[in-house]
Design a protein around this motif. Structure first.
Motif, short mmCIF file in Angstrom:
data_model
loop_
_atom_site.label_atom_id
_atom_site.label_comp_id
_atom_site.label_asym_id
_atom_site.label_seq_id
_atom_site.Cartn_x
_atom_site.Cartn_y
_atom_site.Cartn_z
N SER A 223 -22.32 20.28 -8.41
CA SER A 223 -23.04 19.48 -9.40
C SER A 223 -23.49 18.16 -8.78
O SER A 223 -24.52 17.62 -9.11
N ASN A 224 -22.72 17.66 -7.87
CA ASN A 224 -23.01 16.35 -7.32
C ASN A 224 -22.36 16.28 -5.94
O ASN A 224 -21.27 16.80 -5.74
N HIS A 226 -21.03 13.89 -4.57
CA HIS A 226 -19.86 13.03 -4.52
C HIS A 226 -18.62 13.69 -5.12
O HIS A 226 -17.53 13.16 -5.02
N ILE A 227 -18.81 14.84 -5.78
CA ILE A 227 -17.66 15.52 -6.38
C ILE A 227 -17.31 16.69 -5.48
O ILE A 227 -18.16 17.49 -5.12
N GLU A 228 -16.06 16.77 -5.11
CA GLU A 228 -15.65 17.88 -4.26
C GLU A 228 -14.36 18.48 -4.74
O GLU A 228 -13.42 17.77 -5.09
N LYS A 229 -14.32 19.81 -4.75
CA LYS A 229 -13.10 20.48 -5.19
C LYS A 229 -12.23 20.74 -3.96
O LYS A 229 -12.66 21.37 -3.01
N GLU A 230 -10.99 20.29 -4.03
CA GLU A 230 -10.11 20.45 -2.88
C GLU A 230 -9.69 21.89 -2.68
O GLU A 230 -9.61 22.38 -1.57
N GLN A 231 -9.39 22.55 -3.78
CA GLN A 231 -8.81 23.89 -3.67
C GLN A 231 -9.80 24.97 -4.06
O GLN A 231 -9.45 25.95 -4.69
N ARG A 238 -8.62 33.57 -6.48
CA ARG A 238 -8.04 33.98 -7.76
C ARG A 238 -9.11 34.64 -8.62
O ARG A 238 -8.89 35.65 -9.27
N SER A 301 -7.51 31.44 -13.77
CA SER A 301 -7.13 30.04 -13.86
C SER A 301 -5.72 29.82 -13.37
O SER A 301 -5.23 28.70 -13.36
N GLY A 302 -5.03 30.88 -12.96
CA GLY A 302 -3.72 30.71 -12.36
C GLY A 302 -2.56 30.83 -13.33
O GLY A 302 -1.41 30.74 -12.93
N VAL A 303 -2.83 31.00 -14.62
CA VAL A 303 -1.74 31.12 -15.59
C VAL A 303 -0.97 32.42 -15.34
O VAL A 303 0.25 32.45 -15.34
N VAL B 43 -18.75 6.06 -5.88
CA VAL B 43 -17.48 6.70 -6.23
C VAL B 43 -17.51 8.15 -5.74
O VAL B 43 -18.43 8.89 -6.06
N ASN B 44 -16.51 8.50 -4.96
CA ASN B 44 -16.36 9.91 -4.55
C ASN B 44 -15.17 10.48 -5.30
O ASN B 44 -14.09 9.90 -5.31
N VAL B 45 -15.38 11.63 -5.89
CA VAL B 45 -14.32 12.23 -6.70
C VAL B 45 -13.85 13.51 -6.02
O VAL B 45 -14.65 14.34 -5.61
N LEU B 47 -11.36 16.80 -6.71
CA LEU B 47 -10.68 17.49 -7.81
C LEU B 47 -9.66 18.46 -7.24
O LEU B 47 -9.94 19.17 -6.29
N LYS B 49 -6.13 21.12 -8.41
CA LYS B 49 -5.32 21.68 -9.48
C LYS B 49 -3.88 21.18 -9.36
O LYS B 49 -3.20 20.95 -10.34
N PRO B 54 -4.96 21.44 0.43
CA PRO B 54 -5.06 22.31 1.61
C PRO B 54 -5.32 21.52 2.89
O PRO B 54 -6.08 20.56 2.89
N ASN B 57 -8.89 20.70 4.62
CA ASN B 57 -9.80 19.62 4.21
C ASN B 57 -9.37 18.27 4.76
O ASN B 57 -10.02 17.27 4.51
#
Lengths: 341, 184
Positions: A223-224, A226-231, A238, A301-303, B43-45, B47, B49, B54, B57
């Motif tokens: 989406s942007n 600047h936004i990054e998902k770590e996992q 999954r 979602s891991g549940v 701002v860097n975000v 995310l 769980k 890991p 990264n």
């Protein structure tokens, strides 16, 4: 026109919701265009019914069949799936006219007063409407049994069948389809299309692959910057495993899954229960508006832990939603054995 | 054990990096979308769980200025996941660079004991505890504003104020009667 037929027509018209009345009557081809136009839909339902009866009287109709609204909405009441077993040599070449004749003759032999209507729908489904009567009474058209069968497949779907009528219907079905037995497929639901799609696997299947997406760029829906998902990697894993177990896209709408447990109680903290010899009987029921969707989401979602446990993945894999689980011998691999009743 | 360390990397110019940790991965996405709209600071975000993050990264990850644990009070799993993730943070973070954000506090199905447990956790770690409303855009916007205030201090972008100093003012404190049963 017969009094009973008149009353039947009255009750049938009353059952149809007012907003659907116009569409239903338009579909019912027994009324001519002028007659249909002459019906004023702004009148009260009672007045409408009287008008309709008058029109039908004139043409001496004998058996109204409002099945069109059942076929258009095959989602009323519970549907149960059955499977035909042990085909004989000519089972795969049974075609419509032969099936129709055979079924009608077999069922009429078994029970005297019965009204059978068979119709083939556009999607290769054969719809049978059976109104049951007994030696003393005429067939009851208000509580018909609907049977849907897909020719050349061993699947039959039934709705509104009592336990008395079941052996008669089973016998007629088995003989006319040239199989040797019929058994409960342990699958039930409110939507016929859903249980049919589940049993015949007509939804998007996902097969295990070593490289899920050939192009890494395809999955880059960021989406942007600047936004990054770590996992993201484990989330994608999954999701892949959940889709492999349950399928992708829109899933058939199943309402519930029932597990009947007859296993020994296992909990180290509770000695009294664990020491008992007999099996601990318990019924676990999962209910949802779309059960398969919920299960897939809980896995992705891991549940629910992935890889998905066979207890849950058996629902789409075997096309069943009623399981009896028993202990079978020693060892963890045989701790769960979904067997049918 | 791969701990996340607060000062092992160099900061960026006029940049603040925030890590949102949420077991359900819902609220963090809407917060992130509003956080990146801030204009005065980049701002860097990131995310996640849960922790640990890991190792792949590690190289590309910038220095994380603030770690926010988002806990949904209606879910026990959410609380346990957040608690379990705490041990993967270097103790240096607990000097003003960790914050707890709690959602659904007014929900009837959230037991009072869970909020008390979160309060005790935040108080023992000297971290601020924020309450947020995640269903409306207004709720998300106000939660973002509050996070940005703390983030700017934690990233060192506010003159004279440091994260440790501000955390002394904003940290969660326990009311004296927290162990008394409530009269609901």
């Amino acid at each position: 026109m017969d009094n009973t037929v008149k009353r039947l027509l009255e009750r049938l018209v009353r059952r149809i919701p007012s907003r659907m009345l116009k569409t239903t009557l338009d579909k019912w081809s027994r009324l001519t265009a002028t007659q249909r136009q002459s019906i004023d839909y702004t009148e009260s339902k009672w007045a409408l019914t009287e008008k309709l009866l008058a029109i039908c009287e004139v043409f001496m109709l004998v058996s109204p069949w409002f099945h069109t609204d059942v076929i258009e909405n095959p989602n009323l009441g519970m549907w149960y799936a059955f499977q035909l077993m042990d085909p004989q040599d000519d089972a795969h070449s049974v075609e419509l006219t032969q099936f129709k004749e055979q079924f009608k003759s077999h069922l009429s032999e078994l029970i005297r007063h019965v009204s059978i209507k068979i119709k083939k729908h556009t999607d290769e489904a054969v719809w049978i409407r059976i109104a049951w009567g007994d030696t003393f009474s005429r067939p009851n058209h208000l509580k018909p049994t609907y049977v849907v069968h897909y020719l050349q497949t061993p699947y039959v779907f039934l709705s509104s069948l009592t336990s008395k009528q079941k052996p008669l219907l089973s016998q007629a079905l088995v003989l006319s389809t040239r199989y040797q037995a019929i058994k409960d497929a342990n699958l039930s639901g409110r939507k016929l299309t859903a249980i049919r799609d589940l049993l015949m696997k007509q939804y998007l299947q996902v097969f295990p692959t070593k490289f899920p997406s050939p192009l890494a760029e395809r999955n880059r829906v960021v989406s942007n910057l600047h936004i990054e998902k770590e996992q993201a990697g484990s989330a994608a894993n999954r999701h892949q495993m959940a889709c492999e177990a349950f399928g992708d896209g829109l899933l058939p709408q199943l309402q519930s899954a029932v597990y009947k447990l007859e296993t020994k109680f296992r909990d180290h903290t509770n000695k009294t229960m664990t020491e008992r010899d007999e099996a601990f009987r318990c019924v676990v029921k999962f209910a949802s508006t779309n059960l398969l969707e919920s299960l897939r989401h809980s896995a992705s979602s891991g549940v629910a832990s992935t890889p998905v446990t066979p207890l849950l993945s058996s629902v789409p894999l075997k096309g069943k939603n009623y399981f009896v689980i028993t202990d079978n011998g020693p060892g963890p691999s045989s701790q769960m054995k979904p067997s049918q009743k | 054990m791969s701990l996340l360390k607060p000062f092992s990397k160099l900061p960026g110019l006029n940049t603040a990096n925030i890590l949102l940790v949420e077991s359900e991965e819902q609220f963090q996405q809407s917060l992130a979308d509003v956080l990146v709209e801030e204009t005065s600071v980049t701002v860097n975000v990131r995310l996640a769980k849960s922790l640990p993050l890991p190792m792949e990264n590690d190289e590309s990850r910038p220095r994380i200025d603030l770690v926010v644990f988002i806990i949904n009070l209606t879910s026990e799993l959410s609380f346990q996941s957040a608690e379990a993730s705490l041990k993967y943070l270097d103790p240096g973070y607990f000097l003003g660079k960790v914050c707890f954000m709690v959602t659904n506090a007014r929900n009837a199905s959230a037991p009072a004991e869970r909020l008390d447990a979160v309060r005790k956790l935040a108080a023992s770690l000297h971290c601020p505890l924020l309450f947020a409303e995640d269903q409306t855009p207004d709720g998300v916007a106000s939660a973002t504003e509050r996070l940005l205030t703390i983030l700017k201090v934690a990233a060192g972008l506010v003159p004279i104020a440091t994260a440790l100093y501000v955390s002394n003012l904003t940290r969660c404190t326990l009311p004296l009667d927290i162990d008394q049963p409530s009269f609901d």
